[in-house]
Design a protein around this motif. Structure first.
Motif: not given
Length: 480
Positions: A390-418
């Motif tokens: 998700a941090e790759l520039s090619a993913v970030q450049a293409a994903a919002p327009a291909l998904f047709g939605a706002q894309v949120v890339v959270p900072q890496p963290a252990d979200y399961a433990a949180i």
């Protein structure tokens, strides 16, 4: 309200976060790998290993002053116990390929994919507990016969933390991933346990999202616990209108929805979440493995180099379209197919265009999965993008327009433990009378990059249409 802890026992390690119960701010962290026994099959694990790494991760007084603990753990592990509560054999964990034949057996035994979708909201896969029970019954009949109680990993850990009481509990989220509990009805299907294991077994009591499983002799409250997927969703704080796209070797798309979705095709797995809502999930077999394959084909050492190369191309990759079905595919259901590269012309036969087509093919495959949910009335306004890719520039450049939605890339963290810690704070607040059992604590959301489709939306939708045209030509009616 004090401090709470969340522990996530993943397939390889235990991570513990200690959080402020009111704000969710992470105060301390602990980590320990699971001890690995030499020569053991990765599909079989002594659950004592989870306890050992838990003890190590909690070392140095990490849990001092903690008032409540939540437990999240790998979802597909099943721990078979005998009538005395001892393990009959090692826990069966992970994507257990040994059980592929057992999965097909179970599908046939109940009368097909549709029958399973109607019964429990999912079709048996090799990794699921219900399928592992069938494998156990057929391969180790003595162990199957001695199995009297069935627990998942987080159920077993909660039970151990509480001192192995008579009462054994689980939550809706964990129960929904077993293959013998229905998120739609909120009830077990004991007949499916019998179909798989050959006889009935005791199953843990399913308690509510804000209920406590119990209190330790030292007065430490233990919340219900849940599966890793549900805990991560809870840790991210996703709600209605949010979807999560996870970029692993394979991909998954899940979203919050107010009701269980029964999908006769079996493409949607109908899980429950950790809040009382539902978490329909659609899986693709090919995500980052598509990028790794393209990098190898182009002689590149890493995905960052592939991303840089792809950025030298333009949207649509000069007409190159990659259908990324390298391992067959689940969405659409094409188990025996292969990938397809279409649109080869002299001017498109350049490394940067192939690199771009790999990124667009992966993301269009995930957009297909998103559309399966949208087609069933699931609202998708924001897409949370998880995974190192998700941090790759090619993913970030293409994903919002291909998904047709706002894309949120959270900072890496252990979200399961949180998420496990947030569940502990909820159970603690309810026990103290400071929180409503129907409303979880409002914790601060994750720090994140927010990407809008903006002016690229029309271009992205044209790229998507190019992909859909090739898919429909190659596999007509694949999504019908």
């Amino acid at each position: 309200m004090g401090i709470v802890a969340g522990l996530d026992s993943s397939p390889d390690f235990t991570r513990i976060v200690v959080c402020d119960a009111d704000t969710g701010a992470v105060l301390k962290q602990g980590y320990a790998p699971h001890p690995v026994e030499g020569g053991g099959r990765a599909s079989d694990v002594d659950p004592q290993a989870w306890l050992l790494s838990l003890g190590e991760a909690a070392g140095g007084g990490l849990l001092e002053g903690v008032q409540a603990i939540g437990v999240s753990s790998q979802q597909n592990a099943v721990v078979p116990l005998d009538a005395q509560g001892n393990t009959v054999r090692p826990a069966m964990v992970g994507g257990d390929k040994r059980a592929q034949v057992a999965a097909a057996d179970l599908v046939d035994a109940l009368g097909g994919r549709e029958a399973w979708a109607q019964a429990v909201g999912c079709v048996p896969q090799a990794a699921q507990p219900v399928t592992k029970l069938r494998w156990l019954n057929k391969t180790e009949p003595d162990a199957a016969l001695r199995t009297a109680v069935l627990l998942q990993a987080h159920d077993w850990l909660v039970w151990q933390l509480l001192g192995r009481p008579v009462r054994r509990t689980t939550d809706r989220g964990g129960a929904s991933s077993t293959g013998y509990w229905s998120a739609a009805t909120g009830a077990y299907r004991a007949d499916l346990v019998e179909l798989a294991l050959g006889h009935q077994a005791m199953l843990p009591e399913v308690i509510g999202p804000s209920d406590a499983a119990g209190t330790t002799p030292e007065g430490l409250l233990i919340s219900a616990g849940t599966g890793e997927t549900m805990a991560a969703a809870f840790g991210l704080g996703i709600g209605l209108g949010d979807a999560v796209v996870s970029l692993g070797a394979s991909g998954s798309v899940m979203a919050v929805h107010p009701e269980a979705l029964v999908d006769n095709s079996g493409m949607i797995t109908s899980l429950a979440d950790a809040t009382g809502m539902h978490l329909p999930v659609v899986t693709t077999l090919n995500a980052v493995r598509t990028l790794r394959g393209a990098a190898e084909m182009l002689g590149l050492n890493d995905l960052e180099s592939l991303s840089e190369l792809a950025m030298k191309s333009t949207p649509g990759a000069h007409g190159l379209v990659l259908l990324p079905y390298l391992e067959g595919e689940r969405t659409p259901n094409l188990p025996h197919t292969a990938g397809t590269l279409s649109g080869l012309r002299r001017e498109s036969m350049k490394p940067e265009h192939l690199a771009r087509a790999a990124f667009e093919g992966m993301l269009c495959g995930l957009a297909d999965a998103l559309d399966v949910l949208r087609g069933r009335g699931v609202e998708v306004r924001r897409v949370f993008l998880l995974g190192a890719a998700a941090e790759l520039s090619a993913v970030q450049a293409a994903a919002p327009a291909l998904f047709g939605a706002q894309v949120v890339v959270p900072q890496p963290a252990d979200y399961a433990a949180i998420g496990a810690a947030r569940q502990a704070a909820w159970a603690l607040g309810v026990s103290q009378g400071t929180l409503d059992p129907r409303t979880p604590p409002m914790w601060q959301g994750p720090a994140a990059q927010v990407l809008e489709p903006g002016e690229e939306l029309a271009v992205g939708q044209a790229v998507r249409q190019q992909y859909v045209s090739v898919r429909e030509q190659t596999y007509p009616g694949a999504f019908r």
